[in-house]
Design an enzyme around this catalytic site. Structure first.
Site, mmCIF file in Angstrom:
data_model
loop_
_atom_site.group_PDB
_atom_site.id
_atom_site.type_symbol
_atom_site.label_atom_id
_atom_site.label_comp_id
_atom_site.label_asym_id
_atom_site.label_seq_id
_atom_site.Cartn_x
_atom_site.Cartn_y
_atom_site.Cartn_z
ATOM 1 N N LEU A 94 -47.139 49.465 -98.747
ATOM 2 C CA LEU A 94 -47.059 48.050 -98.328
ATOM 3 C C LEU A 94 -45.672 47.652 -97.835
ATOM 4 C CD1 LEU A 94 -49.133 46.266 -101.137
ATOM 5 C CD2 LEU A 94 -49.822 46.692 -98.768
ATOM 6 N N LYS A 95 -44.658 48.422 -98.175
ATOM 7 C CA LYS A 95 -43.277 48.131 -97.755
ATOM 8 C C LYS A 95 -42.937 46.662 -98.003
ATOM 9 C CE LYS A 95 -42.783 51.744 -94.232
ATOM 10 N NZ LYS A 95 -43.785 52.713 -94.621
ATOM 11 N N ASP A 119 -52.983 57.483 -91.010
ATOM 12 C CA ASP A 119 -52.477 56.504 -90.039
ATOM 13 C C ASP A 119 -53.473 56.368 -88.891
ATOM 14 O OD1 ASP A 119 -50.143 55.930 -91.472
ATOM 15 O OD2 ASP A 119 -49.142 57.689 -90.678
HETATM 16 O O1 C5P Z 1 -45.084 62.037 -88.862
HETATM 17 P P1 C5P Z 1 -46.277 61.957 -89.776
HETATM 18 O O2 C5P Z 1 -47.562 61.671 -89.074
HETATM 19 O O3 C5P Z 1 -46.392 63.129 -90.727
HETATM 20 O O4 C5P Z 1 -45.967 60.681 -90.673
HETATM 21 C C1 C5P Z 1 -46.706 60.402 -91.848
HETATM 22 C C2 C5P Z 1 -46.133 59.192 -92.539
HETATM 23 O O5 C5P Z 1 -44.803 59.426 -92.924
HETATM 24 C C3 C5P Z 1 -46.145 57.925 -91.707
HETATM 25 O O6 C5P Z 1 -47.134 57.099 -92.277
HETATM 26 C C4 C5P Z 1 -44.775 57.311 -91.857
HETATM 27 O O7 C5P Z 1 -44.840 56.104 -92.589
HETATM 28 C C5 C5P Z 1 -43.993 58.302 -92.684
HETATM 29 N N1 C5P Z 1 -42.756 58.771 -92.026
HETATM 30 C C6 C5P Z 1 -41.532 58.234 -92.400
HETATM 31 N N2 C5P Z 1 -40.378 58.687 -91.846
HETATM 32 C C7 C5P Z 1 -40.395 59.681 -90.931
HETATM 33 C C8 C5P Z 1 -41.621 60.248 -90.543
HETATM 34 C C9 C5P Z 1 -42.790 59.762 -91.106
HETATM 35 O O8 C5P Z 1 -41.505 57.327 -93.242
HETATM 36 N N3 C5P Z 1 -39.246 60.108 -90.431
#
Ligand code: C5P
Length: 233
Positions: free
Chosen positions: A62-63, A12
């Site tokens: 891509l959601k 990210d």
């Molecule tokens: O929080 P972190 O940096 O580990 O998030 C990694 C990925 O996980 C993000 O790209 C996000 O799309 C996804 N994510 C999610 N739901 C959460 C936390 C993170 O979909 N509760």
């Protein structure tokens, strides 16, 4: 499945240089990366091809939530870039999920994952958008997961807490990919424990997605090794 194959590191970033720096630092330690809308928009599809050429698997997040024809087109382009996983919103219904699955059939190894209820949504948010029938978000998650499986999706993206009930309703071969995992030992709180990679996998997850805990760590390799060690039998 051996631990390294289960770990997906989320890149990210808002620029290619930062993403490539992490990929270079992790080297052979990481084989699977998630690229989301931020990095895709910043760096374009060249980066995906670059990762695939380096022998990495790519989860292109891509959601998708579009008309079936546009969803199918986006999945075909993702497939031609060589990605391994692509996501579609199950709230878009069977039509768009089936279109994604049909488009993915032309690409060996391309799997379509369905998003159910995004983790930031509460029961009240569901009511706001007219989903009043669900007694809980979990019930809605399970309902959408069944719909996704019926449409031929290869699995779902879900929180570690949802992995166990999902494993109960999905077929044995279904992928359950869980973001939102915490590094083992990051916190002594119950929530953090329930979200460790090991807990997610013992609850039925096939893959875990970890982002900032690795990519923003002072030592990303050490952080990734912690995740892997947590998944060792
Ligand atoms: O929080 P972190 O940096 O580990 O998030 C990694 C990925 O996980 C993000 O790209 C996000 O799309 C996804 N994510 C999610 N739901 C959460 C936390 C993170 O979909 N509760």
């Amino acid at each position: 499945m051996e631990p390294t194959s289960r770990i997906i590191v989320a890149l990210d970033f808002d620029n290619r240089r930062a993403a490539e720096e992490v990929v270079d630092r992790l080297g052979a330690e990481c084989r699977f990366y998630k690229v989301g809308l931020e990095l895709l928009t910043a760096a374009g599809p060249d980066l995906i091809e670059h990762l695939v050429a380096k022998g990495k698997e790519v989860f292109l997040d891509l959601k998708l939530f579009e008309i079936p024809n546009s969803v199918a087109g986006a999945v075909r382009v993702a497939g031609s870039l060589g990605v391994s996983m692509v996501t579609v919103h199950s709230m878009g219904g069977t039509g768009i999920m089936s279109a994604a699955v049909a488009a993915a059939r032309d690409f060996l190894g391309l799997r379509v994952l369905a998003l159910t209820v995004v983790t930031s949504m509460t029961r009240s948010d569901l009511a706001d958008i007219g989903v009043a029938g669900a007694t809980s978000t979990e019930e809605q998650v399970l309902r959408l997961a069944r719909l996704a499986e019926g449409a031929g999706c290869h699995g779902v993206v879900a929180s570690p807490q949802e992995a166990e009930p999902l494993r109960g309703v999905l077929g044995a071969g279904a992928l359950i990919v869980t973001p939102g995992v915490a590094l083992p030992g990051a916190s002594s709180g119950e929530h953090a424990r329930s979200g460790t990679p090991r807990c997610a996998v013992s609850a039925g997850a096939t893959h875990v997605v970890v982002g900032r805990a690795v990519t923003r760590a002072a030592d990303p390799v050490a952080a990734l090794r912690l995740v892997r060690a947590d998944l060792e039998p």
